[in-house]
Design a protein around this motif. Structure first.
Motif, PDB file in Angstrom:
ATOM      1  N   GLU A 297      -0.851   4.675  -1.127  1.00 43.78           N
ATOM      2  CA  GLU A 297      -2.211   4.582  -0.605  1.00 43.78           C
ATOM      3  C   GLU A 297      -2.227   4.961   0.868  1.00 43.78           C
ATOM      4  O   GLU A 297      -1.266   4.725   1.602  1.00 43.78           O
ATOM      5  CB  GLU A 297      -2.747   3.151  -0.761  1.00 43.78           C
ATOM      6  CG  GLU A 297      -2.946   2.703  -2.188  1.00 43.78           C
ATOM      7  CD  GLU A 297      -3.465   1.275  -2.271  1.00 43.78           C
ATOM      8  OE1 GLU A 297      -3.763   0.684  -1.202  1.00 43.78           O
ATOM      9  OE2 GLU A 297      -3.566   0.742  -3.388  1.00 43.78           O
ATOM     10  N   LYS A 298      -3.323   5.513   1.312  1.00 44.87           N
ATOM     11  CA  LYS A 298      -3.482   5.832   2.720  1.00 44.87           C
ATOM     12  C   LYS A 298      -3.708   4.543   3.522  1.00 44.87           C
ATOM     13  O   LYS A 298      -4.297   3.592   3.012  1.00 44.87           O
ATOM     14  CB  LYS A 298      -4.661   6.782   2.934  1.00 44.87           C
ATOM     15  CG  LYS A 298      -4.427   8.182   2.403  1.00 44.87           C
ATOM     16  CD  LYS A 298      -5.612   9.076   2.742  1.00 44.87           C
ATOM     17  CE  LYS A 298      -5.362  10.505   2.264  1.00 44.87           C
ATOM     18  NZ  LYS A 298      -6.514  11.396   2.588  1.00 44.87           N
TER      19      LYS A 298
ATOM     20  N   ARG B 195       0.835  -1.204   0.000  1.00 44.82           N
ATOM     21  CA  ARG B 195       0.000   0.000   0.000  1.00 44.82           C
ATOM     22  C   ARG B 195       0.874   1.260   0.000  1.00 44.82           C
ATOM     23  O   ARG B 195       0.608   2.212  -0.725  1.00 44.82           O
ATOM     24  CB  ARG B 195      -0.909   0.013   1.234  1.00 44.82           C
ATOM     25  CG  ARG B 195      -2.027  -1.009   1.212  1.00 44.82           C
ATOM     26  CD  ARG B 195      -2.777  -0.936   2.530  1.00 44.82           C
ATOM     27  NE  ARG B 195      -3.909  -1.846   2.569  1.00 44.82           N
ATOM     28  CZ  ARG B 195      -4.663  -2.030   3.647  1.00 44.82           C
ATOM     29  NH1 ARG B 195      -4.389  -1.358   4.755  1.00 44.82           N
ATOM     30  NH2 ARG B 195      -5.674  -2.869   3.614  1.00 44.82           N
TER      31      ARG B 195
ATOM     32  N   LYS C 155       2.373   2.158  -3.205  1.00 45.23           N
ATOM     33  CA  LYS C 155       1.403   2.753  -4.135  1.00 45.23           C
ATOM     34  C   LYS C 155       0.921   4.121  -3.644  1.00 45.23           C
ATOM     35  O   LYS C 155       0.015   4.698  -4.239  1.00 45.23           O
ATOM     36  CB  LYS C 155       0.207   1.827  -4.297  1.00 45.23           C
ATOM     37  CG  LYS C 155       0.539   0.467  -4.883  1.00 45.23           C
ATOM     38  CD  LYS C 155      -0.703  -0.435  -4.876  1.00 45.23           C
ATOM     39  CE  LYS C 155      -0.375  -1.838  -5.354  1.00 45.23           C
ATOM     40  NZ  LYS C 155      -1.569  -2.727  -5.263  1.00 45.23           N
TER      41      LYS C 155
END
Length: 732
Positions: free
Chosen positions: A720-721, A715, A718
């Motif tokens: 992402e949060k 994650r 990427k």
């Protein structure tokens, strides 16, 4: 002598003084002064004589007259500096040394004493160049080097200190202060063997050197040699009975040695000497907390925080004992954690820097574990598999050890880890730089708010991802992204309370069985002819509403006994208190088996004497419960939904398929105990199955956690949060 001139009389006085005849020199000097009361030379000599005879005020009186009549005499100014230093009029002393040095810049001794005066008022920055000047003029004096080294130590410049201290010992192999201060450097570095060697050498030269005795006692305390530490603290207090810190540290040793009442007396004495020392109140709070007296413990911790609001550990202590407070629910506990976070984490926001870790999703990751329990400790048995069983092809493990007290478990963990860093005693910022230098990808807290935590380090976010694992969870830290948990531990409806997002695992805690472990034996009731219930939990978990329920079970099962084993039970005061409680509930002494702390193997053997363990409530056991289950002994609990600590029995037993052992009321708790007490055959089957159940649950912990690490790393790669994650999404 009547025909002796005044000049000759003064010469005779000087000769008598140099020969050590102070009385003769004083008489001759007095004769000169009776005729020449303003003589600078006679007043100077008379002042020096008075100083050596111990009359410092009179010495100053004569020296001031001498100076009035010879203002440019560096020797008079120097001696005035020396005498004012003796009566702690250091500011005056410094002014005279300063003038003397200006008049006689070639005198090493003037600069040395000038530096000593600055040292006395803790003006270490001014002292350093003065000592260096003295050394430049006269490079052969061991004391000059020794005091320069001591000054650097007080400035926190250990590396700068070591060079002059080595020189002091080179010039004088028996230089007491040189060995002592080198010992302090090694102590602060964590090189305890070298520190002990230095202090022993200092004490060989000066057996009653209190500071060396005290620092050596502190080292033995930290390394777990409680007997030697106690002996040394005792000697320190014989020499200096009003040494507050020695009373306090002696109390810590006595507490750790299982003598809480004697420890409390030490803390009370320290508090009597100085009532405004936060550490003393913290230590008293720990004693009361151990005994389950939460009201007094809370009062002590609050007083400590009032004295020193910068101590994050004091608020951590308050948070820790809230687990035992029946009046505080999970929301209340999280409120306390939010306050801690606001005080100690939020102010660090501006220090957080972007991370440049390689964002390749499938590369080998560096995991950093931070704990004060890399030793034979219950918490360690919960997380040790993360280190022993880690996937070496895909993960490197670095341990950040916040503890000096090492044992055989520490050695095994160190061998299993890819990197090992000792951080005990190091400032938070230093630890942060060490972690950054190691390029850790995921940093994991293994302590929560328990003793020995380094939670403030996580406020600097030294790694791109931060996780809370086994320990006192959850800590409520806004800079920690995730926490290891399970649906048993934190129901999804409760998630809004926590800043750390959940990583749902089958088991939120690991278990590394003690090696060696005794074999599982058949239920003792089969040979004894009676049922033995047992408890192995900390005494402060046994609240007053637990004893009546246990007594009810004993009354309902004829001939049954309760084996109660915990730290300090060997203390007569505690064992008598337990007997009194049960006697008042109608349980006679012959039905109680009270055992104190033992080594691990004997502890497991004691569990083999029990048929059914009784978990306290609302705060159940953790690793204690797992130890009992490992020995095949089922643990009966009563869960509470008001707080996480009240769910521990279900959290531990659930992964083993033993949900039915987690009851929800006093009535069902008692009934379950009665039902199982009369099922010896079923208990025997359960005991034989238990270790197989561990194979299918707890022994997969490290693999499951590393699966979670990889998922959250992908994650991050990427950008992402963070968001909740569940192992079941992988298993399915």
């Amino acid at each position: 002598m009547r025909n002796v001139s005044l000049a000759q009389a003064l010469d005779i006085a000087i000769q008598l003084f140099q020969a050590g005849n102070l009385d003769g020199a004083e008489k001759m000097c007095t004769r000169v002064l009776s005729a020449m009361p303003q003589s600078a030379e006679a007043n100077h000599l008379r002042g020096v004589i008075a100083d050596q005879m111990g009359d410092v005020p009179k010495a100053i009186q004569f020296l001031l007259v001498a100076l009035k009549n010879d203002e440019a005499n560096s020797e008079i100014l120097f001696n005035l500096g020396v005498t004012f230093s003796k009566i702690d009029e250091t500011a005056e002393a410094i002014s005279y040394f300063q003038k003397a040095a200006a008049l006689n810049p070639g005198s090493a001794e003037i600069f040395f004493q000038y530096a000593n005066a600055c040292f006395a008022v803790k003006d270490y920055l001014s002292a350093v160049p003065l000592y260096e000047k003295a050394i430049k003029i006269d490079p052969g004096k061991a004391d000059y080097y020794g005091n320069l080294g001591a000054t650097h130590i007080n400035l926190g410049n250990d590396e700068d200190a070591k060079i002059p201290l080595d020189q002091a010992i080179l010039h004088d192999p028996n230089h007491t202060n040189g060995h002592f201060y080198l010992g302090k450097i090694y102590h602060r570095r964590g090189d305890m063997d070298a520190a002990i060697k230095c202090h022993l050498q200092a004490l060989k030269n000066a057996p009653e050197f209190v500071d060396a005795l005290f620092d050596l006692a502190n080292i033995y305390r930290k390394t777990g040699d409680l007997t030697e530490a106690a002996n040394l603290y005792g000697k320190v207090l014989e020499l200096r009975p009003d040494f507050m810190e020695a009373h306090s540290n002696f109390g810590v040793v006595l507490r750790n040695a299982g003598n809480p009442q004697a420890a409390l007396k030490c803390f009370e004495k320290a508090n009597e000497i100085d009532p405004n020392v936060a550490e003393v109140h913290t230590n008293m709070g720990a004693i009361y907390g151990d005994a389950g007296d939460l009201k007094k413990a809370k009062s002590c911790f609050e007083r400590a925080f009032e004295i020193d609001p910068s101590l994050s550990s004091v608020l951590s202590n308050l948070i820790f004992i809230e687990d035992l407070d029946l009046q505080i629910d999970q929301a209340g506990q999280q409120s306390s954690r939010q306050n801690w976070d606001k005080l100690f984490i939020a102010p660090l926001a501006d220090t957080i820097m972007p991370h440049d870790n390689d964002r390749t999703p499938d590369r080998k990751l560096r995991i950093g574990y931070v704990s004060g329990d890399f030793k034979n400790h219950s918490a360690c048995h919960g997380f040790a598999s993360l280190i022993f069983d880690h996937d070496r092809e895909n993960f490197e493990v670095y341990c950040y050890d916040n503890n000096f007290n090492h044992d055989e478990m520490t050695v095994k963990l160190r061998l299993a880890a890819d990197g090992w860093r000792s951080i005990s005693g190091k400032p938070d910022k230093t630890v942060v730089e060490i972690i950054k230098h190691d390029q850790i990808d995921i940093l994991v807290d293994l302590s929560g708010h328990s003793s020995g935590n380094r939670l403030p380090v996580f406020g600097y976010r030294p790694a791109p991802l931060q996780v809370n694992g086994i320990g006192h969870s959850p800590p409520g830290i806004s800079t920690i992204d995730y926490r290891l948990t399970s649906e048993f531990s934190t129901p999804k409806a409760e998630e809004f309370l926590y800043p750390e997002l959940p990583l749902y695992l089958n088991c939120p805690i690991g278990y590394k069985p003690p090696d060696p472990s005794p074999d599982v034996v058949p239920p003792p009731m089969l040979s004894n002819g009676y049922v033995t219930f047992g408890s192995f939990n900390r005494i402060n978990k046994i609240t007053q509403n637990v004893y009546p329920v246990w007594a009810e079970i004993l009354h309902a099962v004829p001939g049954s006994k309760l084996l109660f084993k915990c730290k300090n039970m060997e203390n007569e005061g505690l064992s008598e208190k337990i007997r009194e409680i049960f006697n008042n509930l109608g349980i006679s002494d012959d039905r109680l088996i009270l055992l104190g702390q033992t080594g691990q193997y004997k502890h497991l053997e004691a569990i083999n004497q029990v048929d059914i363990c009784l978990d306290p409530f609302p705060h159940g056991g953790g690793i204690t419960t797992l130890d009992c289950l490992w020995m095949g002994v089922p643990v009966l609990g009563q869960i509470s939904d008001t707080k996480m600590s009240g769910r521990s029995n279900l959290v531990i037993c659930g992964p083993l398929g033993m949900d039915e052992w987690a009851t929800r009321s006093n009535e069902t708790y008692v009934q379950a105990a009665l039902d199982w007490a009369f099922k010896p055959a079923e208990l025997a089957v359960l005991r034989n199955q238990m270790r197989v159940r561990f194979d299918k649950s707890y022994f997969n912990f490290a693999k499951d956690v590393e699966t979670a690490y990889r998922a959250i790393w992908e994650r991050w790669c990427k950008t992402e949060k963070p968001s909740p994650w569940d192992i079941k999404t992988v298993d399915s």
